[in-house]
Design a protein around this motif. Structure first.
Motif, PDB file in Angstrom:
ATOM      1  N   ALA A  35       0.945  -1.254   0.023  1.00 46.92           N
ATOM      2  CA  ALA A  35      -0.072  -0.015   0.035  1.00 46.92           C
ATOM      3  C   ALA A  35       0.968   1.341  -0.223  1.00 46.92           C
ATOM      4  O   ALA A  35       0.668   2.365  -0.726  1.00 46.92           O
ATOM      5  CB  ALA A  35      -0.845  -0.216   1.230  1.00 46.92           C
ATOM      6  N   TYR A  36       1.905   1.357   0.761  1.00 49.02           N
ATOM      7  CA  TYR A  36       2.836   2.320   1.011  1.00 49.02           C
ATOM      8  C   TYR A  36       3.606   2.664  -0.375  1.00 49.02           C
ATOM      9  O   TYR A  36       4.065   3.596  -0.857  1.00 49.02           O
ATOM     10  CB  TYR A  36       3.475   2.230   1.933  1.00 49.02           C
ATOM     11  CG  TYR A  36       2.786   2.413   3.308  1.00 49.02           C
ATOM     12  CD1 TYR A  36       2.294   3.838   3.760  1.00 49.02           C
ATOM     13  CD2 TYR A  36       2.284   1.413   4.118  1.00 49.02           C
ATOM     14  CE1 TYR A  36       1.501   3.944   4.836  1.00 49.02           C
ATOM     15  CE2 TYR A  36       1.283   1.583   5.044  1.00 49.02           C
ATOM     16  CZ  TYR A  36       1.068   2.927   5.652  1.00 49.02           C
ATOM     17  OH  TYR A  36       0.261   2.974   6.687  1.00 49.02           O
ATOM     18  N   LYS A  41       2.484   1.665  -3.261  1.00 44.15           N
ATOM     19  CA  LYS A  41       1.708   2.280  -4.455  1.00 44.15           C
ATOM     20  C   LYS A  41       1.535   3.941  -4.039  1.00 44.15           C
ATOM     21  O   LYS A  41       1.413   4.678  -4.961  1.00 44.15           O
ATOM     22  CB  LYS A  41       0.362   1.742  -4.326  1.00 44.15           C
ATOM     23  CG  LYS A  41       0.168   0.350  -4.863  1.00 44.15           C
ATOM     24  CD  LYS A  41       0.187   0.318  -6.305  1.00 44.15           C
ATOM     25  CE  LYS A  41       0.522  -1.041  -6.959  1.00 44.15           C
ATOM     26  NZ  LYS A  41       0.899  -0.941  -8.454  1.00 44.15           N
ATOM     27  N   ALA A  42       1.752   4.339  -2.941  1.00 45.85           N
ATOM     28  CA  ALA A  42       1.620   5.597  -2.401  1.00 45.85           C
ATOM     29  C   ALA A  42       2.756   6.466  -3.010  1.00 45.85           C
ATOM     30  O   ALA A  42       2.595   7.487  -3.750  1.00 45.85           O
ATOM     31  CB  ALA A  42       1.509   6.027  -0.894  1.00 45.85           C
ATOM     32  N   LEU A  43       3.842   5.957  -2.948  1.00 51.59           N
ATOM     33  CA  LEU A  43       5.103   6.519  -3.473  1.00 51.59           C
ATOM     34  C   LEU A  43       5.249   6.390  -5.034  1.00 51.59           C
ATOM     35  O   LEU A  43       5.640   7.507  -5.678  1.00 51.59           O
ATOM     36  CB  LEU A  43       6.290   5.886  -2.756  1.00 51.59           C
ATOM     37  CG  LEU A  43       6.431   6.350  -1.110  1.00 51.59           C
ATOM     38  CD1 LEU A  43       7.787   5.544  -0.585  1.00 51.59           C
ATOM     39  CD2 LEU A  43       6.769   7.946  -1.163  1.00 51.59           C
ATOM     40  N   TYR A  74       2.655   6.571  -6.997  1.00 51.37           N
ATOM     41  CA  TYR A  74       1.811   7.474  -7.556  1.00 51.37           C
ATOM     42  C   TYR A  74       2.209   8.714  -7.117  1.00 51.37           C
ATOM     43  O   TYR A  74       2.160   9.441  -8.189  1.00 51.37           O
ATOM     44  CB  TYR A  74       0.300   7.205  -6.597  1.00 51.37           C
ATOM     45  CG  TYR A  74      -0.738   8.415  -6.871  1.00 51.37           C
ATOM     46  CD1 TYR A  74      -1.433   8.096  -8.339  1.00 51.37           C
ATOM     47  CD2 TYR A  74      -0.990   9.339  -6.228  1.00 51.37           C
ATOM     48  CE1 TYR A  74      -2.493   9.017  -8.624  1.00 51.37           C
ATOM     49  CE2 TYR A  74      -1.913  10.530  -6.502  1.00 51.37           C
ATOM     50  CZ  TYR A  74      -2.809  10.250  -7.713  1.00 51.37           C
ATOM     51  OH  TYR A  74      -3.482  11.029  -7.870  1.00 51.37           O
ATOM     52  N   ALA A  75       2.894   8.955  -6.032  1.00 47.81           N
ATOM     53  CA  ALA A  75       3.247  10.455  -5.733  1.00 47.81           C
ATOM     54  C   ALA A  75       4.259  10.868  -6.678  1.00 47.81           C
ATOM     55  O   ALA A  75       4.404  12.044  -7.316  1.00 47.81           O
ATOM     56  CB  ALA A  75       3.969  10.542  -4.397  1.00 47.81           C
ATOM     57  N   ARG A 131      -1.228  14.839  -6.163  1.00 50.51           N
ATOM     58  CA  ARG A 131       0.102  13.974  -5.600  1.00 50.51           C
ATOM     59  C   ARG A 131       0.925  14.519  -4.640  1.00 50.51           C
ATOM     60  O   ARG A 131       1.653  13.987  -3.683  1.00 50.51           O
ATOM     61  CB  ARG A 131       0.968  13.747  -7.085  1.00 50.51           C
ATOM     62  CG  ARG A 131       0.311  12.664  -7.935  1.00 50.51           C
ATOM     63  CD  ARG A 131       1.169  12.930  -9.358  1.00 50.51           C
ATOM     64  NE  ARG A 131       0.625  11.706 -10.136  1.00 50.51           N
ATOM     65  CZ  ARG A 131      -0.398  11.334 -10.646  1.00 50.51           C
ATOM     66  NH1 ARG A 131      -1.310  12.489 -10.740  1.00 50.51           N
ATOM     67  NH2 ARG A 131      -0.598  10.190 -11.249  1.00 50.51           N
ATOM     68  N   PRO A 183      -1.387  10.069  -2.665  1.00 47.68           N
ATOM     69  CA  PRO A 183      -0.726   8.811  -2.423  1.00 47.68           C
ATOM     70  C   PRO A 183      -1.381   8.006  -1.404  1.00 47.68           C
ATOM     71  O   PRO A 183      -1.415   6.805  -1.521  1.00 47.68           O
ATOM     72  CB  PRO A 183       0.591   9.325  -1.837  1.00 47.68           C
ATOM     73  CG  PRO A 183       0.593  10.641  -2.698  1.00 47.68           C
ATOM     74  CD  PRO A 183      -0.841  11.242  -2.857  1.00 47.68           C
ATOM     75  N   ALA A 190      -2.941   4.338  -1.729  1.00 51.75           N
ATOM     76  CA  ALA A 190      -2.632   3.140  -0.903  1.00 51.75           C
ATOM     77  C   ALA A 190      -3.843   2.552  -0.508  1.00 51.75           C
ATOM     78  O   ALA A 190      -3.923   1.099  -0.379  1.00 51.75           O
ATOM     79  CB  ALA A 190      -1.778   3.829   0.394  1.00 51.75           C
ATOM     80  N   TYR A 200      -5.554   0.563  -3.471  1.00 52.34           N
ATOM     81  CA  TYR A 200      -4.711  -0.706  -3.449  1.00 52.34           C
ATOM     82  C   TYR A 200      -4.873  -1.885  -2.397  1.00 52.34           C
ATOM     83  O   TYR A 200      -5.104  -2.905  -2.897  1.00 52.34           O
ATOM     84  CB  TYR A 200      -3.394  -0.637  -3.611  1.00 52.34           C
ATOM     85  CG  TYR A 200      -2.280  -1.546  -3.856  1.00 52.34           C
ATOM     86  CD1 TYR A 200      -2.247  -2.112  -5.042  1.00 52.34           C
ATOM     87  CD2 TYR A 200      -1.511  -2.137  -2.885  1.00 52.34           C
ATOM     88  CE1 TYR A 200      -1.342  -3.426  -5.365  1.00 52.34           C
ATOM     89  CE2 TYR A 200      -0.624  -3.304  -2.738  1.00 52.34           C
ATOM     90  CZ  TYR A 200      -0.599  -3.957  -4.144  1.00 52.34           C
ATOM     91  OH  TYR A 200       0.196  -4.803  -4.215  1.00 52.34           O
TER      92      TYR A 200
END
Lengths: 270, 259
Positions: free
Chosen positions: A171-172, A174-176, A178-179, B147, B161, B165, B168
């Protein structure tokens, strides 16, 4: 579905996921899943080869093995394929100096790695360390790089602790991704290289090996893509909807590791 | 593409375009005055989720911008409408300062998650709570999915983001209410009597401001202030109608070429 005898014929080696199959982590280290301590012991007494293949990235391999031994499991460090040591090898090969966003428990694995002036970010299951500040630091490090490299130790969605389901490193990651508008490199399941290194260490070909895990995508799907067979256990993060997953179908679903081992000892290697 | 008509409305982003945190973009106040002296309707549209409308207005007044409350349309307003429409009790992952915009909304025993820019809530335990609600079927309402944004100390992660998370982990999609959603831009125009083909959007976020507005049928002008980074204009297709230095340049272009 074909009879178990056909599905398990010719299996010579077994890869075991750890979290959710052997034990559930949580307060005070965690608790063994009923029947799993004996199941591992029985498997090891059989003619089948056994290796542990985990995406555990909160603890060092040494700590994980010590915990499992305290819980009664017959396991040693040399029998475990884990993402942190595999990542160190990648870092050394490519001359990468990581900024680490990891749990303090796994930091020691990176003790021999140069971490000055970082040119990549390594992300693991950092647990409580997944704070906004720490995520932001990783983000800023990546954005300052001309060629941002993000290495993630696994990409699991969630895992089970004794207190309930917890967000996993995926999950984290994917966060990075995306960012920063980038794609991470995954070291760990379901990356084929990772499964292959576990098979090599066990000395068994993919078509003679079976993976047992609680993650329908990471364990089962990943192993099958490498030419292995795979069983999903109904423990750990298993959810009933997994048996109707749109893309991944396990070679079998079993209640727990004990049942898997019963079936293997009855039908494998024939 | 629809035939363009004479320009009637200008939508302007706030943070990064008119001002950067507590400093006005040089010349922006005068440029806004020049724009207002023409016949166009001006609306201020923002994904700033940290602050209630009242907070935004106070900051703009302090910076000597001539703006009234009914000219501001925020993603918080849009989120609240959706919560009311769905009749859900949200877990509010928004900045404390944004809470006034949710006054009167039931939040006990939550069965939905509303997520905005809330660095103080973006911690492991809180995100786990939200994650478990979503696994139980609660809808995920994202105020926006930016973002990152620009702070005085550099770029900082936006809510996008963290929304990604949760999406996902739970294999679901958030309902996004802010920019760059088409409905956001159309809602912002409501009451102006203008069609998208009669409007232009000015902002510093290539995807969310310019791309979003252009998808809704407007023209988009990208300014090189705020979060802008070199070559941002290449991130969308079709490219921005115009890329220029800053808000005053955008206004000059509108006054000279679009009226």
């Amino acid at each position: 579905m074909a009879a178990w005898g056909d599905r398990l014929a010719g299996v010579r080696g077994v890869l075991l996921d750890i979290s959710g199959v052997l034990y559930d982590s949580g307060e005070g280290g965690g608790v063994p899943i009923a029947g799993s301590v004996e199941a591992v012991a029985r498997l090891k007494r059989s003619r089948l080869k056994v290796r542990f293949c985990t995406n555990e990235s909160q603890k060092s391999r040494g700590e994980l093995v010590a915990l499992l031994r305290r819980l009664g499991f017959d396991i040693s460090q040399e029998e475990v394929t884990a993402p942190a040591p595999a990542t160190c090898q990648v870092l050394k090969e490519r001359g990468l100096r990581p900024h680490l966003l990891v749990h303090d428990g796994v930091r020691s694995e990176f003790g021999q790695i140069d971490q000055s002036n970082p040119n990549c970010v390594v992300l693991a299951d950092a647990g409580e360390s997944f704070s906004y500040q720490n995520m932001n630091k990783a983000f800023q490090t990546l954005m300052e790089l001309e060629n941002p490299v993000l290495i993630s130790l696994g990409k699991g969605r969630y895992y089970k602790e004794t207190s309930g389901l917890m967000l996993d490193v995926g999950a984290y990651m994917k966060a990075l991704e995306y960012a920063c508008g980038i794609e991470a490199e995954v070291v760990g399941k379901p990356s084929p290289e990772f499964f292959k290194s576990a098979l090599q260490a066990m000395g068994v070909e993919a078509h003679q090996a079976i993976m047992i895990g609680d993650d329908i995508v990471g364990d089962v799907g990943g192993a099958q893509r490498c030419g292995m067979r795979a069983l999903q256990v109904r423990t750990g993060k298993f959810r009933p909807s997994d048996e109707y997953h749109p893309e991944v179908k396990a070679d079998g679903y079993v209640d727990n590791l004990a049942e898997a081992v019963d079936l293997l000892l009855q039908h494998a290697d024939k | 593409m629809a035939v363009r008509r004479a320009l009637k409305a200008v939508l302007v982003d706030l943070n990064g375009t008119l001002h950067i945190e507590d400093a006005a973009v040089p010349g922006a106040q005068e440029a806004l005055k020049r724009l207002r002296s023409s016949s166009v309707i001006v609306r201020f549209v923002t994904n700033t989720t940290k602050e209630s409308k009242q907070d935004l207005l106070e900051r703009l007044k302090k910076l000597e911008f001539d703006i009234s409350e009914d000219e501001i349309f925020t993603s918080l307003t849009a989120a609240r409408s959706l919560v009311e429409q769905k009749q859900v009790r949200p877990m509010l992952l928004v900045d404390d300062r944004a809470l006034p915009d949710f006054k009167g909304i039931q939040t006990n025993d939550p069965n939905a998650v509303v997520i905005g820019l809330a660095p103080e809530h973006f911690h492991y335990q809180t995100l786990n709570q939200a994650f478990r609600l979503l696994l139980d079927g609660a809808p995920l309402i994202a105020i926006h999915k930016a973002r990152y944004y620009k702070r005085k100390d550099g770029l900082a992660l936006g809510p996008g983001p963290f929304v990604t998370a949760l999406e996902y982990a739970t294999d679901t999609s958030a309902i996004v209410v802010g920019k760059p959603e088409k409905t956001f831009f159309l809602e912002a125009l409501r009451g102006t009597g203008c069609e998208p083909e009669e409007a232009v959007m000015i902002g510093d976020d290539c995807r969310d401001d310019v791309g979003g507005a252009q998808n809704a049928g407007m023209l988009g002008i990208l300014v090189k202030t705020g979060k802008y980074r070199a070559a941002d204009e290449e991130k969308i297709s079709p490219p921005p109608y115009l890329t220029c230095e800053s808000f005053p340049h955008a206004v000059d272009h509108i006054l000279q070429h679009l009226l």
